[in-house]
Design a protein around this motif. Structure first.
Motif, short mmCIF file in Angstrom:
data_model
loop_
_atom_site.label_atom_id
_atom_site.label_comp_id
_atom_site.label_asym_id
_atom_site.label_seq_id
_atom_site.Cartn_x
_atom_site.Cartn_y
_atom_site.Cartn_z
N GLU A 79 -2.25 5.04 -2.55
CA GLU A 79 -0.79 4.98 -2.44
C GLU A 79 -0.27 3.60 -2.84
OE1 GLU A 79 2.71 6.63 0.52
OE2 GLU A 79 0.68 6.36 1.32
N ILE A 80 -1.04 2.56 -2.54
CA ILE A 80 -0.65 1.22 -3.00
C ILE A 80 -0.53 1.21 -4.53
CG2 ILE A 80 -1.44 -1.18 -3.23
CD1 ILE A 80 -2.73 -0.85 -0.45
N ASP A 81 -1.52 1.80 -5.20
CA ASP A 81 -1.49 1.85 -6.66
C ASP A 81 -0.31 2.67 -7.18
OD1 ASP A 81 -3.77 0.27 -6.99
OD2 ASP A 81 -5.12 1.99 -6.91
N ALA A 82 0.04 3.69 -6.43
CA ALA A 82 1.12 4.58 -6.88
C ALA A 82 2.50 3.94 -6.77
CB ALA A 82 1.08 5.89 -6.09
N VAL A 83 2.70 3.11 -5.74
CA VAL A 83 4.06 2.61 -5.49
C VAL A 83 4.19 1.09 -5.58
CG1 VAL A 83 4.60 4.60 -4.03
CG2 VAL A 83 3.76 2.48 -2.97
N ASN A 84 3.13 0.35 -5.68
CA ASN A 84 2.99 -1.11 -5.69
C ASN A 84 2.85 -1.64 -4.26
OD1 ASN A 84 5.58 -2.28 -4.68
ND2 ASN A 84 6.46 -1.44 -6.57
N ILE A 85 2.28 -2.83 -4.14
CA ILE A 85 1.92 -3.35 -2.82
C ILE A 85 3.15 -3.68 -1.98
CG2 ILE A 85 1.65 -5.69 -3.72
CD1 ILE A 85 -0.24 -4.03 -0.74
N PHE A 86 4.22 -4.15 -2.60
CA PHE A 86 5.42 -4.45 -1.83
C PHE A 86 5.98 -3.19 -1.19
CE2 PHE A 86 10.07 -4.62 -1.58
CZ PHE A 86 10.21 -5.64 -0.67
N LEU A 193 -12.19 2.33 -3.01
CA LEU A 193 -11.37 1.57 -2.08
C LEU A 193 -10.73 0.34 -2.71
CD1 LEU A 193 -13.45 1.74 1.22
CD2 LEU A 193 -11.43 3.05 0.58
N HIS A 194 -11.03 0.08 -3.97
CA HIS A 194 -10.37 -1.02 -4.66
C HIS A 194 -8.97 -0.60 -5.12
CE1 HIS A 194 -14.35 -3.05 -5.00
NE2 HIS A 194 -13.58 -4.12 -4.99
N ARG A 195 -8.09 -1.58 -5.19
CA ARG A 195 -6.73 -1.36 -5.67
C ARG A 195 -6.75 -1.46 -7.19
NH1 ARG A 195 -3.73 -5.22 -1.11
NH2 ARG A 195 -4.52 -4.07 0.71
N GLN A 196 -6.76 -0.31 -7.83
CA GLN A 196 -6.98 -0.26 -9.27
C GLN A 196 -5.87 -0.93 -10.07
OE1 GLN A 196 -9.96 1.09 -10.13
NE2 GLN A 196 -10.31 1.55 -7.96
N SER A 197 -4.68 -1.06 -9.47
CA SER A 197 -3.54 -1.67 -10.17
C SER A 197 -3.56 -3.18 -10.09
CB SER A 197 -2.23 -1.14 -9.58
OG SER A 197 -2.16 -1.42 -8.18
#
Length: 207
Positions: A79-86, A193-197
């Motif tokens: 979900e972080i990758d989908a929407v960005n970390i902020f 589990l890595h943040r691909q973005s």
């Protein structure tokens, strides 16, 4: 996942929720936010989680979760990758406040959030009065409590993840981009589990 004791009001009778997050910066693992309503008795030594020893932080985490009302929300790497970390951080804050309020069945007078921004107008579910406080995790006990619970919760998740992916040293670096982690990323590539973005992870995929 709201938890805790029923004593919700401060001395003035207001419902004040403190919110903080852990895990914006790592290359792997979730971002975690916690929301806390302090009990009448603030445990001694509650402070910004980054200023506490691991032993003291762990002890305070247990005490706070036993005495306060709290909730935690976890936003996973996908979900972080989908929407960005902020935006993922704003979502985590919104979800933990929503769950805490559902558990206490009371609307807050104010939600205090560490930093300089709140989810207001950034998340459609956010409907509560909020105030951002720069350095709030060192100024407001409820935010300090949230910082402790969020960090300890995330650290436990990363300790468990390290058992499945031992090459990356997550039990030590908690997913941050240390030399150990970066060397393992170069040698073994990213995990689910890595943040691909995140740039270092994206670059490792190309090696």
């Amino acid at each position: 996942m709201p938890q805790g004791a029923p004593d919700l009001k401060n001395d003035a009778g207001s419902i004040i929720i403190g919110v903080d997050e852990a895990g914006r910066g790592p290359l792997a693992g979730p971002v975690v936010a916690a929301a806390v309503v302090m009990s009448a008795l603030v445990p001694a030594g509650v402070a910004d989680s980054k200023r506490l020893s691991a032993k003291r932080r762990g002890a305070l985490d247990e005490e706070l979760r036993a005495k306060c009302q709290w909730a935690v929300a976890v936003v996973d790497p996908g979900e972080i990758d989908a929407v960005n970390i902020f935006q993922a951080t704003m979502l985590a804050m919104t979800r933990c406040v929503r769950d805490l309020i559902a558990g206490i069945d009371r609307q807050p007078d104010i939600v205090l959030i560490d930093g300089n921004q709140t989810p207001e107008r950034r998340c459609s579910e956010w409907v509560w009065p909020a105030r951002a406080i720069v350095g709030g995790d060192g100024k407001e006990p409820s935010i300090s409590a949230a910082s402790i619970i969020a960090k300890e919760w995330r650290d436990r998740l990363m300790m468990e993840a390290a058992k499945e992916y031992p090459e990356y040293g997550w039990e030590r670096n908690k997913g941050y981009g240390t030399k150990e982690h970066m060397d393992a990323l170069a040698a073994h590539g990213p995990t689910p589990l890595h943040r691909q973005s995140f740039a270092p992870v994206a670059q490792a995929r190309l090696l």
